[in-house]
Design a protein around this motif. Structure first.
Motif, PDB file in Angstrom:
ATOM      1  N   SER A 134       3.735   5.298  13.617  1.00  0.00           N
ATOM      2  CA  SER A 134       3.310   3.916  13.404  1.00  0.00           C
ATOM      3  C   SER A 134       4.163   3.254  12.335  1.00  0.00           C
ATOM      4  CB  SER A 134       1.832   3.873  13.011  1.00  0.00           C
ATOM      5  OG  SER A 134       1.615   4.618  11.828  1.00  0.00           O
ATOM      6  N   GLN A 135       4.223   1.928  12.378  1.00  0.00           N
ATOM      7  CA  GLN A 135       5.072   1.223  11.424  1.00  0.00           C
ATOM      8  C   GLN A 135       4.481   1.350  10.013  1.00  0.00           C
ATOM      9  OE1 GLN A 135       5.138  -1.817   9.534  1.00  0.00           O
ATOM     10  NE2 GLN A 135       2.934  -2.062   9.715  1.00  0.00           N
ATOM     11  N   PRO A 136       5.316   1.444   8.975  1.00  0.00           N
ATOM     12  CA  PRO A 136       4.850   1.797   7.636  1.00  0.00           C
ATOM     13  C   PRO A 136       4.732   0.641   6.638  1.00  0.00           C
ATOM     14  CG  PRO A 136       7.193   2.141   7.751  1.00  0.00           C
ATOM     15  CD  PRO A 136       6.789   1.546   9.074  1.00  0.00           C
ATOM     16  N   PHE A 137       4.946  -0.580   7.080  1.00  0.00           N
ATOM     17  CA  PHE A 137       4.962  -1.688   6.121  1.00  0.00           C
ATOM     18  C   PHE A 137       3.580  -2.319   5.986  1.00  0.00           C
ATOM     19  CE2 PHE A 137       9.330  -1.186   7.573  1.00  0.00           C
ATOM     20  CZ  PHE A 137       9.942  -0.977   6.347  1.00  0.00           C
ATOM     21  N   VAL A 138       3.235  -2.665   4.759  1.00  0.00           N
ATOM     22  CA  VAL A 138       1.896  -3.151   4.430  1.00  0.00           C
ATOM     23  C   VAL A 138       2.018  -4.375   3.529  1.00  0.00           C
ATOM     24  CG1 VAL A 138      -0.281  -2.575   3.299  1.00  0.00           C
ATOM     25  CG2 VAL A 138       0.963  -0.809   4.556  1.00  0.00           C
ATOM     26  N   TRP A 139       1.295  -5.422   3.854  1.00  0.00           N
ATOM     27  CA  TRP A 139       1.265  -6.591   2.973  1.00  0.00           C
ATOM     28  C   TRP A 139       0.409  -6.314   1.740  1.00  0.00           C
ATOM     29  CZ3 TRP A 139       4.692 -10.198   3.115  1.00  0.00           C
ATOM     30  CH2 TRP A 139       5.262 -10.612   4.326  1.00  0.00           C
ATOM     31  N   SER A 140       0.727  -6.994   0.678  1.00  0.00           N
ATOM     32  CA  SER A 140       0.076  -6.755  -0.609  1.00  0.00           C
ATOM     33  C   SER A 140      -1.414  -7.035  -0.603  1.00  0.00           C
ATOM     34  CB  SER A 140       0.745  -7.613  -1.687  1.00  0.00           C
ATOM     35  OG  SER A 140       0.843  -8.964  -1.258  1.00  0.00           O
ATOM     36  N   TYR A 141      -1.912  -7.763   0.382  1.00  0.00           N
ATOM     37  CA  TYR A 141      -3.348  -8.050   0.479  1.00  0.00           C
ATOM     38  C   TYR A 141      -4.047  -7.046   1.393  1.00  0.00           C
ATOM     39  CZ  TYR A 141      -1.255 -10.521   4.417  1.00  0.00           C
ATOM     40  OH  TYR A 141      -0.495 -10.840   5.517  1.00  0.00           O
ATOM     41  N   GLY A 142      -3.361  -5.940   1.746  1.00  0.00           N
ATOM     42  CA  GLY A 142      -3.995  -4.861   2.475  1.00  0.00           C
ATOM     43  C   GLY A 142      -3.937  -4.969   3.983  1.00  0.00           C
ATOM     44  N   ASP A 143      -2.853  -5.519   4.511  1.00  0.00           N
ATOM     45  CA  ASP A 143      -2.708  -5.732   5.942  1.00  0.00           C
ATOM     46  C   ASP A 143      -1.514  -4.959   6.467  1.00  0.00           C
ATOM     47  OD1 ASP A 143      -2.532  -6.718   8.541  1.00  0.00           O
ATOM     48  OD2 ASP A 143      -1.652  -8.630   7.921  1.00  0.00           O
ATOM     49  N   GLY A 199      -5.215  -2.357  -7.065  1.00  0.00           N
ATOM     50  CA  GLY A 199      -6.122  -1.438  -6.365  1.00  0.00           C
ATOM     51  C   GLY A 199      -6.466  -1.880  -4.959  1.00  0.00           C
ATOM     52  N   MET A 200      -5.653  -2.743  -4.371  1.00  0.00           N
ATOM     53  CA  MET A 200      -5.930  -3.235  -3.024  1.00  0.00           C
ATOM     54  C   MET A 200      -5.951  -2.101  -2.004  1.00  0.00           C
ATOM     55  SD  MET A 200      -6.585  -5.728  -1.062  1.00  0.00           S
ATOM     56  CE  MET A 200      -6.413  -6.985  -2.324  1.00  0.00           C
ATOM     57  N   LYS A 201      -6.971  -2.138  -1.118  1.00  0.00           N
ATOM     58  CA  LYS A 201      -7.091  -1.152  -0.047  1.00  0.00           C
ATOM     59  C   LYS A 201      -6.618  -1.768   1.268  1.00  0.00           C
ATOM     60  CE  LYS A 201      -8.936   1.802  -2.851  1.00  0.00           C
ATOM     61  NZ  LYS A 201      -8.132   2.970  -3.335  1.00  0.00           N
ATOM     62  N   VAL A 202      -6.053  -0.952   2.126  1.00  0.00           N
ATOM     63  CA  VAL A 202      -5.598  -1.407   3.432  1.00  0.00           C
ATOM     64  C   VAL A 202      -6.771  -1.330   4.405  1.00  0.00           C
ATOM     65  CG1 VAL A 202      -3.956  -1.037   5.305  1.00  0.00           C
ATOM     66  CG2 VAL A 202      -3.265  -0.641   2.934  1.00  0.00           C
ATOM     67  N   THR A 203      -7.057  -2.440   5.103  1.00  0.00           N
ATOM     68  CA  THR A 203      -8.233  -2.521   5.978  1.00  0.00           C
ATOM     69  C   THR A 203      -7.834  -2.860   7.404  1.00  0.00           C
ATOM     70  OG1 THR A 203      -8.553  -4.852   5.374  1.00  0.00           O
ATOM     71  CG2 THR A 203      -9.760  -3.203   4.101  1.00  0.00           C
ATOM     72  N   GLY A 238      -4.004 -12.527 -12.520  1.00  0.00           N
ATOM     73  CA  GLY A 238      -4.160 -11.271 -11.778  1.00  0.00           C
ATOM     74  C   GLY A 238      -5.196 -11.452 -10.698  1.00  0.00           C
ATOM     75  N   SER A 239      -4.811 -12.003  -9.528  1.00  0.00           N
ATOM     76  CA  SER A 239      -5.764 -12.239  -8.444  1.00  0.00           C
ATOM     77  C   SER A 239      -6.541 -10.973  -8.149  1.00  0.00           C
ATOM     78  CB  SER A 239      -5.013 -12.703  -7.188  1.00  0.00           C
ATOM     79  OG  SER A 239      -4.362 -13.926  -7.433  1.00  0.00           O
ATOM     80  N   PRO A 240      -7.874 -11.001  -8.280  1.00  0.00           N
ATOM     81  CA  PRO A 240      -8.664  -9.773  -8.157  1.00  0.00           C
ATOM     82  C   PRO A 240      -8.805  -9.295  -6.725  1.00  0.00           C
ATOM     83  CG  PRO A 240     -10.100 -11.672  -8.422  1.00  0.00           C
ATOM     84  CD  PRO A 240      -8.694 -12.187  -8.574  1.00  0.00           C
ATOM     85  N   PRO A 241      -8.867  -7.976  -6.515  1.00  0.00           N
ATOM     86  CA  PRO A 241      -9.078  -7.442  -5.162  1.00  0.00           C
ATOM     87  C   PRO A 241     -10.382  -7.916  -4.544  1.00  0.00           C
ATOM     88  CG  PRO A 241      -8.313  -5.716  -6.629  1.00  0.00           C
ATOM     89  CD  PRO A 241      -8.645  -6.907  -7.495  1.00  0.00           C
ATOM     90  N   SER A 242     -11.334  -8.310  -5.375  1.00  0.00           N
ATOM     91  CA  SER A 242     -12.627  -8.734  -4.855  1.00  0.00           C
ATOM     92  C   SER A 242     -12.650 -10.194  -4.445  1.00  0.00           C
ATOM     93  CB  SER A 242     -13.713  -8.506  -5.925  1.00  0.00           C
ATOM     94  OG  SER A 242     -13.418  -9.249  -7.103  1.00  0.00           O
TER      95      SER A 242
END
Length: 353
Positions: free
Chosen positions: A266-275, A341-345, A45-49
């Motif tokens: 705006s386009q709605p697609f987001v990568w799993s790492y918050g991009d 719990g990844m946040k989009v940045t 489980g690669s951590p968000p941190s």
């Protein structure tokens, strides 16, 4: 329909107008889960941190894939019992991040993958290319046991920063044969046949290191031009290696209803790492071909998914090669947040949503 013949290959590979030979084959989906054995070895489980913060879809080599991918164990084919790829000698691991759709109400849904043109029966996954030479000029040295690399930076959010990765792009598919109009950012409008992520790796190697601390500095791009234009390798990385290239097709067609897109358009697609920009796109590779199979294929200038002396299997056989997930979490249906719990940045690291 089967894929064969250089005429079709040239039509699909507009970036390689003079290519006389290349391997082009399908690798079906092995498993979808939040693991990254290169950057976070041993972590389930690669951590968000984590510095990398990737959430992965893995492809191929059922017993060879695990959370650690111990680099000391070089015999990946010897530890695997099946492969999802059409070439039965290929037990390499190919993986990318996962794409999500963010609806207007703020919920997320994983975007499924689908088979590429002529590989429609594949269980998602990706199309893999290995190109040995362009117009028959020069030779390449195949990757060695233990070789691994990453291209791209999941933390990148700007066009200027992404420019150093010369050939990481997207294609807004108008139909399955679209191979024009590549962009560095995620397409800003609905794509009728889906979004194709194009991931081309560097083609020069230092000739010594099978890996590096950042999993990238042991490889490099040509000093000028590109692999396709036969650009020369830098003196620090003098060994020309095959051009490894992934095409991953995300079936975004079910999310093309404008009423579900953000109100500002705006386009709605987001990568799993918050991009949400697309500039952080990247891919990972762990070499796993049996013996000298890849070198023989490169020396023969084999074409597409057939090569003398290399074993093959059907797409249906590849679809049967799977592995159970190790991360216990819900990844399907509508989610309140990205897995982990990844946040989009944005470019400054500020949380956008």
């Amino acid at each position: 329909m089967r894929f064969h013949g250089t005429q079709v290959a040239a039509g699909l590979l507009s970036a390689l107008p003079g290519a006389q030979a290349l391997l082009r084959f399908s690798c079906s989906q092995l498993v979808v889960e939040r693991l990254d054995p290169l950057v976070n070895p041993g972590v389930v489980g690669s951590p968000p941190s984590s510095p990398d913060r990737r959430w992965r879809k893995f492809h191929e080599a059922i017993n060879a894939f695990n959370a650690s991918m111990d680099p000391a164990k070089l015999d990946i084919p010897g530890t695997a019992t099946c492969t999802t790829c059409q070439f039965a000698d290929d037990f390499s691991n190919y993986w990318t991040a996962v794409l999500f759709f963010r609806a207007r109400n703020g919920t997320y849904h994983r975007v499924p993958q689908k088979g590429n043109v002529f590989f429609e029966q594949a269980n998602g996954g990706m199309t893999v290319y290995y190109t040995p030479t362009i117009n028959g000029r020069g030779k390449v040295t195949a990757f060695k046991p233990g070789f691994r690399m990453i291209v791209g930076d999941p933390m990148e959010r700007t066009a200027a920063g992404a420019a150093k990765y010369r050939q990481l792009t997207y294609t807004c598919l108008q139909n399955s044969m679209t191979r024009t109009g590549e962009t560095k950012n995620l397409p800003p409008k609905p794509c009728p046949a889906g979004i194709m992520a194009n991931i081309r790796f560097p083609t020069c190697w230092d000739g010594v290191n099978l890996d590096s601390p950042d999993h990238a500095s042991h490889v490099a791009y040509p000093t000028s031009g590109t692999f396709e234009s036969s650009g020369p390798c830098p003196s620090t990385h003098p060994v020309k290696i095959p051009q490894l290239f992934y095409e991953v097709i995300w079936d975004t067609s079910q999310f093309n209803n404008a009423a579900d897109w953000p109100a500002d358009g705006s386009q709605p697609f987001v990568w799993s790492y918050g991009d949400a920009t697309g500039y952080g796109t990247h891919g990972d590779y762990v070499f796993g071909w049996k013996g000298d199979a890849l070198q023989r294929a490169m020396d023969q200038n084999c074409q597409n998914d057939k090569c003398n002396g290399l074993g093959s299997q059907s797409l249906q056989q590849g679809n049967k090669c799977t592995v159970k997930t190790t991360v216990d979490e819900n990844i399907d249906g509508w989610l309140d947040e990205l897995p982990g719990g990844m946040k989009v940045t944005d470019a400054s690291g500020k949380v956008v949503y």
